[in-house]
Design a protein around this motif. Sequence first.
Motif: not given
Length: 264
Positions: A45, A217, A241, A246, A248
Amino acid sequence: MAQGKPAAKKTWLGSLTGRLTRITAVLVACVALLNGAIDLGKIVAHIPIGDRERLNSELFRINFGKKPIVEQPLEVATSNMKVPLLLQVFPSGDLFVRYGNFEQWLPFTSVKVASVSILPEAYAQSPFPSQAAVAASPNTQGQRPIYIDLDKLRAEALKVSAALPNADSIEKTYVLAEMKDDHPYFFERSIKEYSKKFVAEPGYRFASFDFLVSSSNHYTPGKIEIVDNGRAIVATFKLKSGAALDRYRGWVQGTLRTQQLRSQ
């Protein structure tokens, strides 16, 4: 008969012990695989794939929260569709372009980005042409290129700031930039609501505003309104988030362009 019972009991206990051992081994293996997958996910990531992605990530980090000195929204249209185009030039000279859903950063000077290699000193050069190549390229259309003088723009910005107290009406741009990169829950996403306040210049009040999002985002817009009898503007929004599995991030970056009038 009496001698067969202990043997049967011993066989039953041995079978149960074997089952428990196998179940424990499976659980330990699952936990080890899960931990390994999490560690691998964390590593992957944080390594953008390819030179262009690494360049985008680095320039985004450098310019996040900074106000562009040139900002030009455009629109490319045909008879049946329209695509928004945004061009921004930052004080560093870096260029940001958003065309529809496509975003790309372009460096003002050549930027070295770390290459994923076993050699720590190895670098990959920027995939974009050098300044010398751009300057030497002929203009085949015979049109005069647009010239952006960063030093002159900075000097003009200082002059405008110095002249503010003498103007009845002024225009000022604020930057709204917020990032949510925490991951408090292991399996669940996290959502946080934000409220940002922008205060007018002393002796002025807000008359109107326009907010332009340049990059976002997992961003949910809320309200943007003038409050306190024109003395402030409050913007509310939400960012999301990902979970620890995960990772992101959520962010928003944009410019709030305002018109302010001298208070009576």
